[in-house]
Motif scaffolding. Sequence first.
Motif, mmCIF file in Angstrom:
data_model
loop_
_atom_site.group_PDB
_atom_site.id
_atom_site.type_symbol
_atom_site.label_atom_id
_atom_site.label_comp_id
_atom_site.label_asym_id
_atom_site.label_seq_id
_atom_site.Cartn_x
_atom_site.Cartn_y
_atom_site.Cartn_z
ATOM 1 N N GLU A 168 0.853 -1.190 0.000
ATOM 2 C CA GLU A 168 0.000 0.000 0.000
ATOM 3 C C GLU A 168 0.885 1.235 0.000
ATOM 4 O OE1 GLU A 168 -2.340 -0.016 3.537
ATOM 5 O OE2 GLU A 168 -0.690 0.599 4.841
ATOM 6 N N GLY A 169 0.253 2.393 -0.195
ATOM 7 C CA GLY A 169 0.977 3.658 -0.214
ATOM 8 C C GLY A 169 1.090 4.199 -1.621
ATOM 9 N N PRO A 170 1.901 5.244 -1.824
ATOM 10 C CA PRO A 170 2.109 5.789 -3.167
ATOM 11 C C PRO A 170 2.537 4.693 -4.123
ATOM 12 C CG PRO A 170 3.092 7.222 -1.518
ATOM 13 C CD PRO A 170 2.651 5.984 -0.798
ATOM 14 N N PRO A 171 1.955 4.644 -5.326
ATOM 15 C CA PRO A 171 2.252 3.546 -6.256
ATOM 16 C C PRO A 171 3.726 3.516 -6.634
ATOM 17 C CG PRO A 171 1.067 5.304 -7.370
ATOM 18 C CD PRO A 171 1.025 5.627 -5.912
ATOM 19 N N ALA A 172 4.343 2.349 -6.401
ATOM 20 C CA ALA A 172 5.755 2.152 -6.729
ATOM 21 C C ALA A 172 5.883 0.879 -7.546
ATOM 22 C CB ALA A 172 6.595 2.080 -5.464
ATOM 23 N N VAL A 173 6.984 0.752 -8.278
ATOM 24 C CA VAL A 173 7.214 -0.413 -9.131
ATOM 25 C C VAL A 173 8.638 -0.896 -8.928
ATOM 26 C CG1 VAL A 173 5.515 0.221 -10.872
ATOM 27 C CG2 VAL A 173 7.866 1.080 -11.062
ATOM 28 N N PHE A 174 8.838 -2.186 -9.218
ATOM 29 C CA PHE A 174 10.171 -2.781 -9.182
ATOM 30 C C PHE A 174 10.773 -2.736 -10.579
ATOM 31 C CE2 PHE A 174 7.900 -4.797 -5.658
ATOM 32 C CZ PHE A 174 8.800 -4.572 -4.621
ATOM 33 N N LEU A 175 12.033 -2.380 -10.636
ATOM 34 C CA LEU A 175 12.751 -2.296 -11.911
ATOM 35 C C LEU A 175 13.447 -3.629 -12.187
ATOM 36 C CD1 LEU A 175 14.318 1.251 -11.425
ATOM 37 C CD2 LEU A 175 12.157 0.645 -12.545
ATOM 38 N N PRO A 176 13.680 -3.961 -13.464
ATOM 39 C CA PRO A 176 13.415 -3.137 -14.658
ATOM 40 C C PRO A 176 12.036 -3.357 -15.275
ATOM 41 C CG PRO A 176 14.688 -5.056 -15.276
ATOM 42 C CD PRO A 176 14.484 -5.163 -13.785
ATOM 43 N N THR A 205 4.295 7.115 2.179
ATOM 44 C CA THR A 205 5.042 5.932 2.604
ATOM 45 C C THR A 205 4.495 4.703 1.897
ATOM 46 O OG1 THR A 205 5.476 6.897 4.780
ATOM 47 C CG2 THR A 205 5.736 4.511 4.568
ATOM 48 N N THR A 206 5.370 3.973 1.211
ATOM 49 C CA THR A 206 5.015 2.736 0.521
ATOM 50 C C THR A 206 5.419 1.542 1.370
ATOM 51 O OG1 THR A 206 5.265 3.749 -1.664
ATOM 52 C CG2 THR A 206 5.381 1.346 -1.548
ATOM 53 N N ARG A 207 4.447 0.697 1.739
ATOM 54 C CA ARG A 207 4.710 -0.537 2.481
ATOM 55 C C ARG A 207 5.026 -1.664 1.505
ATOM 56 N NH1 ARG A 207 0.068 -2.380 4.756
ATOM 57 N NH2 ARG A 207 1.235 -4.095 5.680
ATOM 58 N N ILE A 208 6.048 -2.447 1.853
ATOM 59 C CA ILE A 208 6.502 -3.530 0.978
ATOM 60 C C ILE A 208 6.571 -4.817 1.794
ATOM 61 C CG2 ILE A 208 8.380 -4.376 -0.488
ATOM 62 C CD1 ILE A 208 9.122 -1.416 -0.939
ATOM 63 N N GLY A 209 5.857 -5.852 1.337
ATOM 64 C CA GLY A 209 5.910 -7.161 1.975
ATOM 65 C C GLY A 209 7.050 -7.989 1.411
ATOM 66 N N ILE A 210 7.656 -8.812 2.271
ATOM 67 C CA ILE A 210 8.811 -9.629 1.881
ATOM 68 C C ILE A 210 8.570 -11.055 2.351
ATOM 69 C CG2 ILE A 210 11.318 -9.866 1.965
ATOM 70 C CD1 ILE A 210 11.370 -6.924 2.938
ATOM 71 N N GLU A 211 8.816 -12.029 1.476
ATOM 72 C CA GLU A 211 8.709 -13.444 1.824
ATOM 73 C C GLU A 211 10.005 -14.159 1.445
ATOM 74 O OE1 GLU A 211 4.095 -14.730 1.347
ATOM 75 O OE2 GLU A 211 5.157 -14.239 -0.499
ATOM 76 N N ILE A 212 10.481 -15.031 2.345
ATOM 77 C CA ILE A 212 11.617 -15.903 2.073
ATOM 78 C C ILE A 212 11.051 -17.255 1.655
ATOM 79 C CG2 ILE A 212 13.773 -16.854 2.946
ATOM 80 C CD1 ILE A 212 13.740 -13.851 3.023
ATOM 81 N N LEU A 213 11.443 -17.747 0.474
ATOM 82 C CA LEU A 213 10.871 -18.956 -0.103
ATOM 83 C C LEU A 213 11.945 -20.007 -0.341
ATOM 84 C CD1 LEU A 213 8.730 -17.201 -2.861
ATOM 85 C CD2 LEU A 213 7.997 -17.774 -0.556
#
Length: 272
Positions: A168-176, A205-213
């Motif tokens: 959630e938060g301001p729209p952000a993207v992962f590059l490339p 503020t952009t929240r980013i979820g992280i998972e270890i797989l």
Amino acid sequence: ATNPVGGQQVLIATVLDRNGQPRRGRRVEWMLEGSGHILEVDESGYDAGRGWKEGDRLAVSYTSYWEHHVTRGTPQPDDDFVIRPGQTWCVITSPVEGESHVTVYAPAIYNWEQRKVTVTLTWVDAAWEFPPPTSGRPGVPVQLVTRVFRRGDNAPLSGYRVRYTILEGPPAVFLPAQQSSLELPTDGQGLAIAQVMLAAAQPGTTRIGIEILRNAASGAATIVLARGETWIQWASAGLSLTKTGPANAAPGQNLTYVLTLTNTGPVETEAV
């Protein structure tokens, strides 16, 4: 559940009747296959037999008559647990990586389809560090680094996968690829490095979820070892300029005049 090698997992069984009411004093059998062994079982039963282990793969306990608090003897109260009427417990551990399959069986249940439950525990010799919260500027990529390493000697672990997802938060993207989710393998240093950038200039503020797989032993399924979060605060640098110098000077006198540029914002700036 996923646990570190050498850790302990508490399993709690609840026996209910057909109306959903807890049943006290009911026998529960714990049977273990695969990695690990039964470390401890509930011995607080009402009868003289109470609870016992038969080797390290089979144990028997009885559901409780009353509510009581079980402490694990550590300074942290968070790992204590409460056993309520109709419940009993068992502790599983493993000194090596692998999977533990625990079958929990309550013979007093009339319906054969409902008297047994099997759970799977995964044991890994791995630990991880999630990227800390940080700040960034619109238009400038922000780097997120997740580290995966062996718990025993801190050696880097490659081949694990890390999934980043914008929550959630301001729209952000992962590059490339400019997508809202990105999955990366850890490299030879045990690192999974992602680049994030705002899709549109917008503070917040952009929240980013992280998972270890990690792939399961069979290769047919994916195990989620851990979940975490971080965030990026997007803002511009807050620049101000002050000037100091003498108000008066004599002809031919050298003057020292100082310009000071100050950044009061949450992000760095350079090359001004």
